[in-house]
Design a protein around this motif. Structure first.
Motif, PDB file in Angstrom:
ATOM      1  N   TYR A  53       0.831  -1.208   0.000  1.00 49.76           N
ATOM      2  CA  TYR A  53       0.000   0.000   0.000  1.00 49.76           C
ATOM      3  C   TYR A  53       0.868   1.262   0.000  1.00 49.76           C
ATOM      4  O   TYR A  53       0.621   2.203  -0.754  1.00 49.76           O
ATOM      5  CB  TYR A  53      -0.919   0.010   1.225  1.00 49.76           C
ATOM      6  N   ILE A  54       1.883   1.282   0.852  1.00 47.19           N
ATOM      7  CA  ILE A  54       2.755   2.452   0.958  1.00 47.19           C
ATOM      8  C   ILE A  54       3.472   2.714  -0.363  1.00 47.19           C
ATOM      9  O   ILE A  54       3.598   3.859  -0.803  1.00 47.19           O
ATOM     10  CB  ILE A  54       3.778   2.280   2.104  1.00 47.19           C
ATOM     11  N   ASN A  55       3.933   1.643  -1.010  1.00 47.84           N
ATOM     12  CA  ASN A  55       4.625   1.809  -2.295  1.00 47.84           C
ATOM     13  C   ASN A  55       3.684   2.345  -3.368  1.00 47.84           C
ATOM     14  O   ASN A  55       4.085   3.172  -4.202  1.00 47.84           O
ATOM     15  CB  ASN A  55       5.245   0.484  -2.737  1.00 47.84           C
ATOM     16  N   HIS A  56       2.434   1.885  -3.366  1.00 45.31           N
ATOM     17  CA  HIS A  56       1.443   2.417  -4.310  1.00 45.31           C
ATOM     18  C   HIS A  56       1.260   3.921  -4.091  1.00 45.31           C
ATOM     19  O   HIS A  56       1.221   4.700  -5.052  1.00 45.31           O
ATOM     20  CB  HIS A  56       0.094   1.721  -4.120  1.00 45.31           C
ATOM     21  N   LEU A  62       4.423  10.848  -6.413  1.00 45.69           N
ATOM     22  CA  LEU A  62       5.396  11.311  -7.399  1.00 45.69           C
ATOM     23  C   LEU A  62       4.703  11.799  -8.675  1.00 45.69           C
ATOM     24  O   LEU A  62       5.160  12.738  -9.335  1.00 45.69           O
ATOM     25  CB  LEU A  62       6.377  10.187  -7.752  1.00 45.69           C
ATOM     26  N   TYR A  63       3.592  11.157  -9.010  1.00 45.40           N
ATOM     27  CA  TYR A  63       2.834  11.518 -10.217  1.00 45.40           C
ATOM     28  C   TYR A  63       2.034  12.795 -10.009  1.00 45.40           C
ATOM     29  O   TYR A  63       1.908  13.627 -10.910  1.00 45.40           O
ATOM     30  CB  TYR A  63       1.894  10.368 -10.577  1.00 45.40           C
ATOM     31  N   ASN A  74      -7.974   9.572 -10.881  1.00 41.08           N
ATOM     32  CA  ASN A  74      -8.480   8.905 -12.089  1.00 41.08           C
ATOM     33  C   ASN A  74      -7.483   9.014 -13.234  1.00 41.08           C
ATOM     34  O   ASN A  74      -7.279   8.061 -13.997  1.00 41.08           O
ATOM     35  CB  ASN A  74      -9.822   9.511 -12.501  1.00 41.08           C
ATOM     36  N   GLY A  75      -6.829  10.182 -13.360  1.00 40.44           N
ATOM     37  CA  GLY A  75      -5.810  10.367 -14.400  1.00 40.44           C
ATOM     38  C   GLY A  75      -4.630   9.427 -14.202  1.00 40.44           C
ATOM     39  O   GLY A  75      -4.072   8.895 -15.169  1.00 40.44           O
ATOM     40  N   TYR A  76      -4.267   9.204 -12.953  1.00 42.69           N
ATOM     41  CA  TYR A  76      -3.155   8.298 -12.637  1.00 42.69           C
ATOM     42  C   TYR A  76      -3.478   6.863 -13.047  1.00 42.69           C
ATOM     43  O   TYR A  76      -2.647   6.169 -13.631  1.00 42.69           O
ATOM     44  CB  TYR A  76      -2.856   8.373 -11.142  1.00 42.69           C
ATOM     45  N   ILE A  77      -4.712   6.430 -12.771  1.00 41.28           N
ATOM     46  CA  ILE A  77      -5.109   5.062 -13.124  1.00 41.28           C
ATOM     47  C   ILE A  77      -5.125   4.884 -14.641  1.00 41.28           C
ATOM     48  O   ILE A  77      -4.712   3.835 -15.157  1.00 41.28           O
ATOM     49  CB  ILE A  77      -6.501   4.737 -12.525  1.00 41.28           C
ATOM     50  N   GLN A  93      -5.799  -2.439  -6.881  1.00 40.56           N
ATOM     51  CA  GLN A  93      -5.050  -2.382  -5.622  1.00 40.56           C
ATOM     52  C   GLN A  93      -4.514  -0.968  -5.398  1.00 40.56           C
ATOM     53  O   GLN A  93      -4.540  -0.451  -4.272  1.00 40.56           O
ATOM     54  CB  GLN A  93      -3.893  -3.382  -5.663  1.00 40.56           C
ATOM     55  N   ALA A  94      -4.051  -0.322  -6.479  1.00 39.81           N
ATOM     56  CA  ALA A  94      -3.574   1.061  -6.384  1.00 39.81           C
ATOM     57  C   ALA A  94      -4.712   1.987  -5.961  1.00 39.81           C
ATOM     58  O   ALA A  94      -4.523   2.879  -5.128  1.00 39.81           O
ATOM     59  CB  ALA A  94      -2.998   1.508  -7.727  1.00 39.81           C
ATOM     60  N   ILE A  95      -5.910   1.768  -6.497  1.00 43.23           N
ATOM     61  CA  ILE A  95      -7.077   2.575  -6.130  1.00 43.23           C
ATOM     62  C   ILE A  95      -7.387   2.427  -4.649  1.00 43.23           C
ATOM     63  O   ILE A  95      -7.677   3.410  -3.955  1.00 43.23           O
ATOM     64  CB  ILE A  95      -8.298   2.184  -6.991  1.00 43.23           C
ATOM     65  N   ASN A  96      -7.324   1.200  -4.145  1.00 44.40           N
ATOM     66  CA  ASN A  96      -7.571   0.974  -2.711  1.00 44.40           C
ATOM     67  C   ASN A  96      -6.602   1.778  -1.855  1.00 44.40           C
ATOM     68  O   ASN A  96      -6.991   2.379  -0.842  1.00 44.40           O
ATOM     69  CB  ASN A  96      -7.435  -0.513  -2.381  1.00 44.40           C
ATOM     70  N   ALA A  97      -5.329   1.776  -2.261  1.00 48.86           N
ATOM     71  CA  ALA A  97      -4.300   2.499  -1.504  1.00 48.86           C
ATOM     72  C   ALA A  97      -4.515   4.016  -1.598  1.00 48.86           C
ATOM     73  O   ALA A  97      -4.449   4.725  -0.585  1.00 48.86           O
ATOM     74  CB  ALA A  97      -2.911   2.123  -2.024  1.00 48.86           C
ATOM     75  N   ILE A  98      -4.780   4.504  -2.804  1.00 47.77           N
ATOM     76  CA  ILE A  98      -4.981   5.951  -3.006  1.00 47.77           C
ATOM     77  C   ILE A  98      -6.219   6.430  -2.259  1.00 47.77           C
ATOM     78  O   ILE A  98      -6.210   7.490  -1.621  1.00 47.77           O
ATOM     79  CB  ILE A  98      -5.103   6.261  -4.514  1.00 47.77           C
TER      80      ILE A  98
END
Length: 303
Positions: A53-56, A62-63, A74-77, A93-98
């Motif tokens: 999660y932290i890495n996501h 950074l983005y 949404n732009g990141y995904i 999984q990235a969405i869950n973390a964000i």
């Protein structure tokens, strides 16, 4: 009129202000990440999940120039999907973390998270080896420690993290059971210890004499790393002429599929794998060949 000497001074002041701003922003981000880490820790998530999660979140920060914006998320995904060709599972999984990051560190309303668009869940079949391929894999693995680790993963349907954390106390030779402690989802479970696996473990013990973890690292202070076992698996798969793409986790998939092929009830397989629901285990019905082999292909019916 300004002196020319004032120009360098102003530049230094500007750089100093910029550095102070960046340092302040970095500290703010570290505090935000720490809030997420502590939240996940209190919720009982495993260290591996917390790290994921932290890495996501770090990659997202950074983005992003506006980390608490739903539109930015949404732009990141979209970038992950289009440019980086990430899987739908990775993006979800990235969405869950964000989402957790934004929720904990901002005043974004709960209903705004409905605007976070999720890619449709992919349905991918497990990567399974045949029994002949599994046997070849074991036969070409000459190092007894590596061979025993591969055999134990297949024999008990273990995840790689469960193999490296397995201790001597987890092997119950009196009842011929293997205890898997705090597997995925913080759940304990048991699996059967086959006679062949028992003999392999005894032979291995005579050579290495592990003290606590069954498969110790070089310093004997912890288990082997996941990276080491993945390398061992891929090297053996290449030697065994297994040309399809498989991973260490394929041993677990193969264990479940081969049990299903031999007629074991799916509910027992569910328990052995540690799945909460048979719906998760049912994926193996799509790769089991036992029923398919009974079907006569219409082409073979033609005279």
């Amino acid at each position: 009129m300004n002196s020319s000497n004032d120009v360098p001074v102003k530049k230094v002041e500007a750089i100093s202000e910029r550095n102070a701003y960046l340092k302040s922003k970095e500290l703010e981000e570290l505090k935000a990440l720490e809030k997420v880490r502590r939240y996940l820790l209190q919720k009982g998530y495993s260290p591996k999940t917390i790290k994921t999660y932290i890495n996501h979140i770090k990659r997202y920060v950074l983005y992003s120039t506006d980390v608490f914006s739903i539109d930015t998320a949404n732009g990141y995904i979209v970038e992950l999907l289009e440019e980086k060709k990430c899987s739908h599972a990775y993006c979800n999984q990235a969405i869950n973390a964000i989402k957790l990051y934004i929720k904990i560190n901002s005043n974004v309303r709960e209903d705004q998270f409905l605007k976070l668009l999720r890619p449709k869940k992919e349905r991918k079949l497990p990567k399974v080896m045949s029994q002949q391929e599994v046997k070849r894999l074991f036969d070409v693995t000459t190092n007894i420690k590596h061979k025993t680790a591969l055999m134990l993963a297949y024999s008990c349907g273990l995840r790689i993290s469960e193999v490296i954390s397995m201790t001597l106390n987890d092997i119950d030779t009196d009842r011929m059971l293997v205890v898997i402690r705090q597997g995925k989802g913080r759940k304990d479970r048991i699996s059967t210890l086959s006679a062949k696996m028992h003999k392999q473990l005894v032979d291995y013990y005579q050579v290495y004499r592990p003290k606590h973890f069954i498969f110790e690292n070089t310093n004997r202070d912890r288990g082997l790393s996941e990276r080491t076992l993945q390398k061992v698996f891929h090297a053996s798969a290449e030697k065994a002429d297994i040309h399809k793409y498989v991973t260490f986790h394929s041993l677990r998939h193969s264990f479940a599929t081969h049990l299903l092929d031999s007629g074991v009830d799916i509910r027992y397989i569910q328990e052995l794998l540690g799945h909460s629901s048979t719906k998760t285990t049912e994926i193996y019905t799509h790769v089991s060949t036992a029923s398919l082999q009974k079907i006569i292909n219409p082409l073979d019916r033609l005279d």
